[in-house]
Each structure stands twice: as C-alpha cells, then as structure tokens.
Design a protein around this motif. Structure first.
Motif, PDB file in Angstrom:
ATOM      1  N   ALA A  92       0.833  -1.207   0.000  1.00 13.64           N
ATOM      2  CA  ALA A  92       0.000   0.000   0.000  1.00 13.64           C
ATOM      3  C   ALA A  92       0.866   1.254   0.000  1.00 13.64           C
ATOM      4  O   ALA A  92       0.558   2.240  -0.677  1.00 13.64           O
ATOM      5  N   ILE A  93       1.963   1.210   0.749  1.00 18.77           N
ATOM      6  CA  ILE A  93       2.855   2.368   0.846  1.00 18.77           C
ATOM      7  C   ILE A  93       3.489   2.687  -0.508  1.00 18.77           C
ATOM      8  O   ILE A  93       3.710   3.857  -0.844  1.00 18.77           O
ATOM      9  N   LEU A  94       3.760   1.659  -1.304  1.00 22.27           N
ATOM     10  CA  LEU A  94       4.436   1.857  -2.593  1.00 22.27           C
ATOM     11  C   LEU A  94       3.482   2.236  -3.726  1.00 22.27           C
ATOM     12  O   LEU A  94       3.950   2.540  -4.836  1.00 22.27           O
ATOM     13  N   LEU A  95       2.189   2.235  -3.497  1.00 17.21           N
ATOM     14  CA  LEU A  95       1.229   2.456  -4.583  1.00 17.21           C
ATOM     15  C   LEU A  95       1.520   3.703  -5.425  1.00 17.21           C
ATOM     16  O   LEU A  95       1.472   3.628  -6.661  1.00 17.21           O
ATOM     17  N   PRO A  96       1.824   4.858  -4.836  1.00 13.71           N
ATOM     18  CA  PRO A  96       2.073   6.024  -5.687  1.00 13.71           C
ATOM     19  C   PRO A  96       3.304   5.886  -6.576  1.00 13.71           C
ATOM     20  O   PRO A  96       3.438   6.598  -7.570  1.00 13.71           O
ATOM     21  N   PHE A  97       4.205   4.956  -6.236  1.00 11.71           N
ATOM     22  CA  PHE A  97       5.408   4.741  -7.030  1.00 11.71           C
ATOM     23  C   PHE A  97       5.251   3.572  -7.998  1.00 11.71           C
ATOM     24  O   PHE A  97       6.206   3.185  -8.678  1.00 11.71           O
ATOM     25  N   LEU A  98       4.049   3.001  -8.043  1.00 14.85           N
ATOM     26  CA  LEU A  98       3.734   1.902  -8.963  1.00 14.85           C
ATOM     27  C   LEU A  98       2.601   2.308  -9.911  1.00 14.85           C
ATOM     28  O   LEU A  98       1.810   1.490 -10.332  1.00 14.85           O
ATOM     29  N   GLU A  99       2.553   3.597 -10.205  1.00 14.78           N
ATOM     30  CA  GLU A  99       1.559   4.160 -11.117  1.00 14.78           C
ATOM     31  C   GLU A  99       0.135   3.924 -10.629  1.00 14.78           C
ATOM     32  O   GLU A  99      -0.781   3.698 -11.415  1.00 14.78           O
ATOM     33  N   GLN A 100      -0.048   3.992  -9.314  1.00  6.49           N
ATOM     34  CA  GLN A 100      -1.366   3.817  -8.707  1.00  6.49           C
ATOM     35  C   GLN A 100      -1.720   5.018  -7.833  1.00  6.49           C
ATOM     36  O   GLN A 100      -2.343   4.887  -6.790  1.00  6.49           O
ATOM     37  N   ARG A 101      -1.357   6.200  -8.303  1.00  6.73           N
ATOM     38  CA  ARG A 101      -1.578   7.397  -7.493  1.00  6.73           C
ATOM     39  C   ARG A 101      -3.058   7.714  -7.315  1.00  6.73           C
ATOM     40  O   ARG A 101      -3.474   8.250  -6.284  1.00  6.73           O
ATOM     41  N   THR A 102      -3.872   7.363  -8.304  1.00  5.41           N
ATOM     42  CA  THR A 102      -5.303   7.620  -8.168  1.00  5.41           C
ATOM     43  C   THR A 102      -5.861   6.928  -6.928  1.00  5.41           C
ATOM     44  O   THR A 102      -6.664   7.497  -6.183  1.00  5.41           O
ATOM     45  N   LEU A 103      -5.411   5.694  -6.707  1.00  3.72           N
ATOM     46  CA  LEU A 103      -5.839   4.965  -5.515  1.00  3.72           C
ATOM     47  C   LEU A 103      -5.160   5.498  -4.266  1.00  3.72           C
ATOM     48  O   LEU A 103      -5.816   5.746  -3.241  1.00  3.72           O
ATOM     49  N   SER A 104      -3.861   5.698  -4.334  1.00  6.30           N
ATOM     50  CA  SER A 104      -3.129   6.103  -3.133  1.00  6.30           C
ATOM     51  C   SER A 104      -3.561   7.474  -2.636  1.00  6.30           C
ATOM     52  O   SER A 104      -3.537   7.740  -1.430  1.00  6.30           O
ATOM     53  N   ASP A 105      -3.962   8.365  -3.550  1.00 12.32           N
ATOM     54  CA  ASP A 105      -4.390   9.693  -3.139  1.00 12.32           C
ATOM     55  C   ASP A 105      -5.676   9.659  -2.310  1.00 12.32           C
ATOM     56  O   ASP A 105      -6.002  10.629  -1.615  1.00 12.32           O
ATOM     57  N   GLN A 106      -6.414   8.572  -2.390  1.00 14.45           N
ATOM     58  CA  GLN A 106      -7.642   8.450  -1.605  1.00 14.45           C
ATOM     59  C   GLN A 106      -7.393   7.892  -0.205  1.00 14.45           C
ATOM     60  O   GLN A 106      -8.293   7.921   0.642  1.00 14.45           O
ATOM     61  N   LEU A 107      -6.180   7.369   0.032  1.00 14.32           N
ATOM     62  CA  LEU A 107      -5.865   6.767   1.320  1.00 14.32           C
ATOM     63  C   LEU A 107      -5.419   7.833   2.310  1.00 14.32           C
ATOM     64  O   LEU A 107      -4.791   8.827   1.945  1.00 14.32           O
ATOM     65  N   ASP A 108      -5.720   7.607   3.570  1.00 19.69           N
ATOM     66  CA  ASP A 108      -5.243   8.460   4.649  1.00 19.69           C
ATOM     67  C   ASP A 108      -4.049   7.762   5.284  1.00 19.69           C
ATOM     68  O   ASP A 108      -4.198   6.874   6.125  1.00 19.69           O
ATOM     69  N   MET A 109      -2.845   8.170   4.877  1.00 13.52           N
ATOM     70  CA  MET A 109      -1.651   7.494   5.351  1.00 13.52           C
ATOM     71  C   MET A 109      -1.382   7.767   6.827  1.00 13.52           C
ATOM     72  O   MET A 109      -0.628   7.041   7.474  1.00 13.52           O
ATOM     73  N   GLU A 110      -2.001   8.794   7.379  1.00 11.66           N
ATOM     74  CA  GLU A 110      -1.808   9.077   8.794  1.00 11.66           C
ATOM     75  C   GLU A 110      -2.648   8.171   9.691  1.00 11.66           C
ATOM     76  O   GLU A 110      -2.452   8.129  10.894  1.00 11.66           O
ATOM     77  N   ALA A 111      -3.594   7.478   9.101  1.00 14.35           N
ATOM     78  CA  ALA A 111      -4.450   6.569   9.877  1.00 14.35           C
ATOM     79  C   ALA A 111      -4.100   5.142   9.504  1.00 14.35           C
ATOM     80  O   ALA A 111      -4.937   4.359   9.093  1.00 14.35           O
ATOM     81  N   SER A 112      -2.843   4.816   9.647  1.00  8.04           N
ATOM     82  CA  SER A 112      -2.370   3.570   9.056  1.00  8.04           C
ATOM     83  C   SER A 112      -2.021   2.489  10.050  1.00  8.04           C
ATOM     84  O   SER A 112      -1.455   1.476   9.687  1.00  8.04           O
ATOM     85  N   GLY A 113      -2.312   2.655  11.296  1.00 12.16           N
ATOM     86  CA  GLY A 113      -1.969   1.613  12.249  1.00 12.16           C
ATOM     87  C   GLY A 113      -2.877   1.635  13.449  1.00 12.16           C
ATOM     88  O   GLY A 113      -3.652   2.557  13.650  1.00 12.16           O
ATOM     89  N   GLY A 114      -2.774   0.619  14.257  1.00 19.75           N
ATOM     90  CA  GLY A 114      -3.585   0.566  15.463  1.00 19.75           C
ATOM     91  C   GLY A 114      -3.872  -0.857  15.859  1.00 19.75           C
ATOM     92  O   GLY A 114      -3.209  -1.786  15.434  1.00 19.75           O
ATOM     93  N   VAL A 115      -4.882  -1.059  16.657  1.00 20.57           N
ATOM     94  CA  VAL A 115      -5.261  -2.390  17.096  1.00 20.57           C
ATOM     95  C   VAL A 115      -6.682  -2.676  16.647  1.00 20.57           C
ATOM     96  O   VAL A 115      -7.371  -1.820  16.117  1.00 20.57           O
ATOM     97  N   ASP A 116      -7.129  -3.918  16.858  1.00 17.43           N
ATOM     98  CA  ASP A 116      -8.510  -4.306  16.537  1.00 17.43           C
ATOM     99  C   ASP A 116      -8.862  -4.004  15.092  1.00 17.43           C
ATOM    100  O   ASP A 116      -9.908  -3.449  14.776  1.00 17.43           O
ATOM    101  N   ALA A 117      -7.959  -4.382  14.177  1.00 17.20           N
ATOM    102  CA  ALA A 117      -8.171  -4.196  12.742  1.00 17.20           C
ATOM    103  C   ALA A 117      -8.350  -2.732  12.371  1.00 17.20           C
ATOM    104  O   ALA A 117      -8.944  -2.388  11.362  1.00 17.20           O
TER     105      ALA A 117
END
Length: 354
Positions: A92-117
């Motif tokens: 998921a982290i590499l998506l913008p570097f794999l020509e998938q910026r349209t998808l990666s731009d919709q992700l909130d990378m700051e909300a990328s971890g935690g517990v309970d899924a």
C-alpha cells in the motif's frame, strides 16, 4: 487425330491417376507422425511460455525495486514493511510509485496503524477509526496485476475466500520471529523493517489517538525507519522481496486451521486483519529462516512455524529482489545458510553466489 507417313495417329492424353483417400494403415502412420511431432514440440512450447512468464515475474520485481528507490529518494529512507501491528503494508505504501496514485491519493496514510483491525474507536479514536475503515474499504477492491506472478495465476484470480486481493510476493524478514514479525521491531535483521511503534499501536501523531507515546517518537506511521546505510552488508548482497510460497491446494484460501498453511493467501495491503481476509503476517512476509520451498507442494501439511514461507512455481528457481534493484534467480537447492545471509541486512556475511 493426325497423320504421319500416311498413317493415322490417335492422340493419347496421359491423365494422372489420383488416389482417393488413405488406407487405414497409411492414416495410422500419419497420425503417429503427428503425435511424435506434437510430443517433441509441446515441451518446447511450454518451456517458452514459462520463460516468458518468469521474465514477466522478474519485471514485476524490478518495478518494486524502482519503487523502493524512488520512495527513498522522495523521503530519504526505505519504506517500512508495515506501518505497525495493524494497518497498511509495504504494498500500500508503494502504490504512488507503482503508477497507482489515483488509488493512493484516496488513502489516509496518517491513519495507518492501530489495534482491533484499525476500526475500534475506543482504541484509536473516532477520526482514526473512520479513516482506517475507509482505507480498508478502498484497498479491498484493488486489483493490480503487478502483485500476481503469471506462472501461478492471473491478476483477476488473486483474490481469496474473503474477496480481498492477495498476491504472490513476500517482504523478506529475518531474525528470531519467523512469521509474527511486528512484535519485536528491535530484533528484526532484514532490510525493510516494521515501522517502530510503542506497544502494538502506531498512531502516535493522529488526533484522538493514543497519547502514551512522546510526540517526537521517531519512525511512526508510513514514514521511513531506515535508509540504505542500514544495509551495510551491501545492497547487491541483501534481498528485500521474494516470491511467496503458496501450495496449490491452499491458493486463494486464508485464515483457517490455527495458522496452518492455508492461511498464506491473505490480504496483501492490510496487516493482521483478523476476520477480514488475513490472520497474522505469514501471508505478507517470508522468513529466510524457514528456508526456500523446493516444489510447489512442499510443506503443505505443516503449520506456519515450520513450513517454508518463500518459494515459486518456476521450475528449479525462485526470483528475489535485491536492495540495489536487481533481481536474482536463486536455485531451490540454495544452501539455507546462504539464504539467511542474503536476507539479513548487516551481519557482515561474505556471500558467494554461482
């Protein structure tokens, strides 16, 4: 008619005699010849097709290598293997570097971890929980051909029984943890390590998130943990991605039998998503300490702590991406000690490959 020396000549036209059809014996001979030719040509055709598929697999890994280097150039460090106990993975982290910026731009990378899924607001806060849930729902619909090896399946078939995308490549891990590789971030010996985080969470800078960690805690979220200097065994002598071992009977299956082998085909974009397409990290990463599978079915009856986690369906070899961006074709009979040396980033081993 014509005359010659007073004699009448009769024109004789020579007509070829055409044979209608073959005799049974002749037909059987022809069929036998065709069968021999097919038997001779078919292996060559199959080998040519497999060579083309393996070349495509190598090209996939080269694109991963270019993406890792471009990430390093952009953020002054290598991408983490995962963002913590739960959340986004390298893919998921590499998506913008794999020509998938349209998808990666919709992700909130700051909300990328935690517990309970990553969806339990009581643990990570309402804002982070909503953002993480959005990440999950976006990524579960992603179907990206780069993550499937054509020798094993088409990209459209790389979906497991939870209807989330899976893949055929594994992040290399090395060290005491052979599959649960987020729990000991300080003991990891591979190049792409899990982002460091206090405890099992990785949300140190998200509003409404945990407040137990200091604000300046390094290596949080999707940001780099290490740069290339961490790989002091040499970028060309350290592998970072390999082909994930999935046996035919358990392909496209995940999360059953108490970490059994059928758990390997899990959600590639999401780490430790219990009940949501993954269960642990053994479908995401491949430990060099567990060895390299010598055949597609090796270890099928074993659980995750002892079955090989790396291996391909290419005859006799498995492709590995080195940290310098090159791809190495390693024999399935490689010395296990050499494989471990290739998977560790800074233990100082001297490696000599044929």
């Amino acid at each position: 008619m014509g005359e010659f020396n007073g004699q009448q000549l009769t024109s004789i036209s020579a007509k070829p005699v055409l044979k209608k059809g073959f005799t049974l014996v002749e037909l059987l001979v022809v069929i036998a010849i065709i069968g021999v030719l097919v038997a001779l040509l078919l292996p060559a055709v199959q080998q040519a097709r497999e060579a083309a598929r393996r070349t495509q697999c190598v090209n996939h890994q080269k694109q991963f290598g270019a993406a890792i280097h471009n990430f390093h150039a952009a953020y002054n460090g290598m991408p983490p293997a995962t963002t913590g106990n739960t959340g986004l993975t390298l893919w998921a982290i590499l998506l913008p570097f794999l020509e998938q910026r349209t998808l990666s731009d919709q992700l909130d990378m700051e909300a990328s971890g935690g517990v309970d899924a990553c969806t339990n607001a009581a643990h990570i806060g309402a804002d982070a929980a909503a953002a993480s849930s959005l990440n999950f729902n976006l990524l579960k619909e992603a179907r990206i051909s780069l993550f499937a090896c054509p020798s094993r399946r088409a990209a459209s078939d790389a979906v497991n029984n939870y209807n989330v995308p899976t893949g055929d490549y594994a992040v290399i891990i090395a060290g005491p943890q052979k599959w649960l590789f987020w729990s000991s971030p300080d003991t990891q010996q591979q190049a792409l390590r899990v982002a460091r985080a206090p405890g099992d969470t990785n949300l140190t800078n998200i509003p409404n998130g945990p407040v137990s960690a200091p604000v300046d805690f390094p290596n949080r979220g999707w940001r780099p943990r290490d740069d290339f200097s961490w790989v002091n065994d040499g970028l060309s002598n350290t592998v970072v991605i390999g082909e994930k071992h999935v046996t035919p009977n358990y392909m496209n299956k995940c999360c059953k039998n108490n970490h059994g082998p059928e758990g390997r085909d899990g959600f590639i974009f999401w780490n430790r998503s219990n009940g949501r397409g993954g269960y642990g990290e053994y479908w995401l990463a491949g430990s060099v300490n567990l060895g390299l599978a010598r055949s597609a079915r090796e270890g099928e009856e074993l659980n995750v702590s002892s079955a090989p986690a790396l291996g391909s369906w290419h005859p006799g070899v498995s492709n590995f991406l080195a940290a310098d961006g090159s791809v190495r074709n390693l024999s399935v009979t490689i010395d296990p000690a050499v494989l471990i040396a290739l998977g560790t980033a800074n233990r100082g081993e001297v490696i000599s490959l044929p």
